[in-house]
Write an enzyme that holds these catalytic residues in place. Structure first.
Site, mmCIF file in Angstrom:
data_model
loop_
_atom_site.group_PDB
_atom_site.id
_atom_site.type_symbol
_atom_site.label_atom_id
_atom_site.label_comp_id
_atom_site.label_asym_id
_atom_site.label_seq_id
_atom_site.Cartn_x
_atom_site.Cartn_y
_atom_site.Cartn_z
ATOM 1 N N TYR A 129 -1.598 -0.501 10.446
ATOM 2 C CA TYR A 129 -1.875 -0.865 9.049
ATOM 3 C C TYR A 129 -0.690 -0.487 8.157
ATOM 4 O O TYR A 129 -0.150 -1.331 7.428
ATOM 5 C CB TYR A 129 -3.157 -0.190 8.542
ATOM 6 C CG TYR A 129 -3.396 -0.498 7.086
ATOM 7 C CD1 TYR A 129 -3.716 -1.784 6.683
ATOM 8 C CD2 TYR A 129 -3.243 0.487 6.107
ATOM 9 C CE1 TYR A 129 -3.893 -2.087 5.334
ATOM 10 C CE2 TYR A 129 -3.420 0.195 4.768
ATOM 11 C CZ TYR A 129 -3.741 -1.096 4.378
ATOM 12 O OH TYR A 129 -3.906 -1.392 3.051
ATOM 13 N N SER A 160 0.855 -1.189 0.000
ATOM 14 C CA SER A 160 0.000 0.000 0.000
ATOM 15 C C SER A 160 0.889 1.236 0.000
ATOM 16 O O SER A 160 2.027 1.190 0.474
ATOM 17 C CB SER A 160 -0.875 0.011 1.251
ATOM 18 O OG SER A 160 -1.510 1.267 1.415
HETATM 19 P P1 NDP Z 1 -11.646 -5.928 0.282
HETATM 20 O O1 NDP Z 1 -12.096 -5.733 1.685
HETATM 21 O O2 NDP Z 1 -12.620 -5.670 -0.810
HETATM 22 O O3 NDP Z 1 -11.030 -7.383 0.109
HETATM 23 C C1 NDP Z 1 -10.195 -7.939 1.081
HETATM 24 C C2 NDP Z 1 -10.044 -9.425 0.835
HETATM 25 O O4 NDP Z 1 -9.160 -9.963 1.836
HETATM 26 C C3 NDP Z 1 -11.354 -10.172 0.945
HETATM 27 O O5 NDP Z 1 -11.470 -11.072 -0.129
HETATM 28 C C4 NDP Z 1 -11.237 -10.925 2.261
HETATM 29 O O6 NDP Z 1 -11.889 -12.181 2.152
HETATM 30 C C5 NDP Z 1 -9.725 -11.145 2.341
HETATM 31 N N1 NDP Z 1 -9.292 -11.418 3.712
HETATM 32 C C6 NDP Z 1 -9.307 -10.574 4.773
HETATM 33 N N2 NDP Z 1 -8.867 -11.221 5.876
HETATM 34 C C7 NDP Z 1 -8.579 -12.488 5.491
HETATM 35 C C8 NDP Z 1 -8.089 -13.634 6.155
HETATM 36 N N3 NDP Z 1 -7.813 -13.620 7.472
HETATM 37 N N4 NDP Z 1 -7.898 -14.767 5.453
HETATM 38 C C9 NDP Z 1 -8.169 -14.800 4.134
HETATM 39 N N5 NDP Z 1 -8.642 -13.769 3.445
HETATM 40 C C10 NDP Z 1 -8.839 -12.617 4.112
HETATM 41 O O7 NDP Z 1 -10.383 -4.957 0.115
HETATM 42 P P2 NDP Z 1 -9.353 -4.733 -1.091
HETATM 43 O O8 NDP Z 1 -9.670 -5.571 -2.250
HETATM 44 O O9 NDP Z 1 -9.250 -3.273 -1.282
HETATM 45 O O10 NDP Z 1 -8.028 -5.217 -0.378
HETATM 46 C C11 NDP Z 1 -7.130 -6.156 -0.945
HETATM 47 C C12 NDP Z 1 -5.729 -5.801 -0.497
HETATM 48 O O11 NDP Z 1 -5.399 -4.512 -0.995
HETATM 49 C C13 NDP Z 1 -5.533 -5.709 1.013
HETATM 50 O O12 NDP Z 1 -4.288 -6.301 1.331
HETATM 51 C C14 NDP Z 1 -5.497 -4.217 1.290
HETATM 52 O O13 NDP Z 1 -4.753 -3.902 2.437
HETATM 53 C C15 NDP Z 1 -4.837 -3.719 0.036
HETATM 54 N N6 NDP Z 1 -5.024 -2.326 -0.334
HETATM 55 C C16 NDP Z 1 -6.271 -1.796 -0.510
HETATM 56 C C17 NDP Z 1 -6.406 -0.468 -0.909
HETATM 57 C C18 NDP Z 1 -7.725 0.177 -1.078
HETATM 58 O O14 NDP Z 1 -7.793 1.436 -1.027
HETATM 59 N N7 NDP Z 1 -8.807 -0.565 -1.309
HETATM 60 C C19 NDP Z 1 -5.220 0.359 -1.208
HETATM 61 C C20 NDP Z 1 -3.969 -0.313 -0.968
HETATM 62 C C21 NDP Z 1 -3.881 -1.594 -0.575
HETATM 63 P P3 NDP Z 1 -12.765 -12.875 3.305
HETATM 64 O O15 NDP Z 1 -13.326 -11.778 4.167
HETATM 65 O O16 NDP Z 1 -13.798 -13.655 2.565
HETATM 66 O O17 NDP Z 1 -11.781 -13.736 4.017
HETATM 67 C C1 8X3 Z 2 -5.092 1.568 1.555
HETATM 68 C C2 8X3 Z 2 -4.789 2.894 0.976
HETATM 69 O O1 8X3 Z 2 -4.557 5.369 1.521
HETATM 70 O O2 8X3 Z 2 -6.170 4.084 2.808
HETATM 71 O O3 8X3 Z 2 -3.954 0.819 1.700
HETATM 72 O O4 8X3 Z 2 -3.823 3.795 3.189
HETATM 73 S S1 8X3 Z 2 -4.841 4.084 2.178
#
Ligand code: NDP
Ligand code: 8X3
EC number: 1.1.1.313
Length: 252
Positions: free
Chosen positions: A152, A139
């Protein structure tokens, strides 16, 4: 044999979009996440297109991760790309007002979970060799500080450094490692971070143009299909309408 991608967190957001993107290119899919009903629905959508194997998996459980990898059925064992995408942010308030259990959940998922899956799949990826790819979803928060990011952002800084360190150890194996570091992207991420506050999530994304899950899935696919001699060490992606801000100063 078709190429195979192993996706953590395929039930939502980037992971789900990546499943669609890799399927469109004919890759076999190993789709994991905790919510089985969502995995089943995704399998239903995509299995007419490509072979799909689903596993309800909590990445925090190292035994379950090892078992899931050991039990990959024929046709899904030669994983060429690992998308270490599962992750979450919790506790958007300042550090001093958080619940320590939320800190532990972020570390257990974003750090320990990512390490668990990587360790379980490294032998396979090394065996595949040239062109094998690990995309670790970091991120911008792993690079740039901001209030409320505390654990985070620190967990994503781990993802960055772990990715770089893996590169050193995997030199000569042909396996590539990328820290893919997105900025603001509209997924269920903020709903999770705020404990289900849809109003707060909508407010964050309305009136601007955030990245989409599909934007990030496209980058994942691009990284995984680069010519084998190219490794993106870190790819930081923000929407055009996001940038840094001035330093904060505490005045009298
Ligand atoms: P979502 O919440 O839409 O998706 C998160 C996914 O992670 C879900 O499929 C969830 O599945 C899975 N997950 C969470 N905890 C667990 C666990 N313990 N075991 C297995 N699976 C898990 O968020 P995003 O798609 O945005 O996030 C994906 C990645 O991108 C994350 O690592 C997040 O930190 C990162 N990210 C997101 C940003 C944003 O602004 N959206 C920006 C930068 C990075 P389930 O609950 O079914 O287990
Ligand atoms: C998620 C992006 O800007 O919320 O990783 O940290 S931000």
């Amino acid at each position: 044999m078709t190429d195979c991608v192993f996706i953590t967190g395929a039930t939502s957001g980037f992971g789900r979009a990546a499943a669609h993107r890799f399927a469109a290119a004919g890759w076999s899919l190993v789709l994991t996440g905790r919510r089985l009903e969502r995995l089943e629905a995704l399998k239903e959508e995509l299995q007419g297109q490509v072979p799909v194997h689903i596993v309800a998996l909590d990445v925090r459980d190292s035994d379950a991760v090892d078992a899931a990898v050991a039990a990959l059925p024929e046709g899904f064992t030669r994983v060429r790309t690992l998308l270490n995408n599962a992750g979450l942010a919790l506790a958007p308030q300042l550090a001093q007002y958080t619940d320590r259990r939320d800190w532990h959940t972020m570390i257990d998922t974003n750090v320990t979970g990512l390490v668990n899956v990587t360790h379980a799949l490294l032998p396979t990826l090394i065996d595949v060799g040239e062109g094998a790819t690990i995309v670790n979803v970091g991120s911008i928060a792993g690079q740039w500080p901001y209030p409320g990011s505390h654990v985070y952002g620190a967990s994503k800084a781990f993802v960055k450094q772990f990715s770089y360190n893996l590169r050193c150890d995997l030199l000569g194996t042909g396996v590539r490692v990328t820290d893919l570091a997105p900025g603001i992207a509209e997924t269920e991420f903020t709903l999770v971070r705020t404990g289900g506050d849809q109003v707060a999530a909508d407010a964050l994304y309305s009136g601007t143009t955030a990245l989409t899950a599909e934007d990030i899935a496209e980058q994942m696919f691009y990284i995984a299909t680069l010519p084998p001699h190219i490794n993106f060490n870190r790819l930081e992606v923000m929407p055009t309408r996001q940038a840094w801000s001035a330093f904060a100063i505490d005045y009298d």
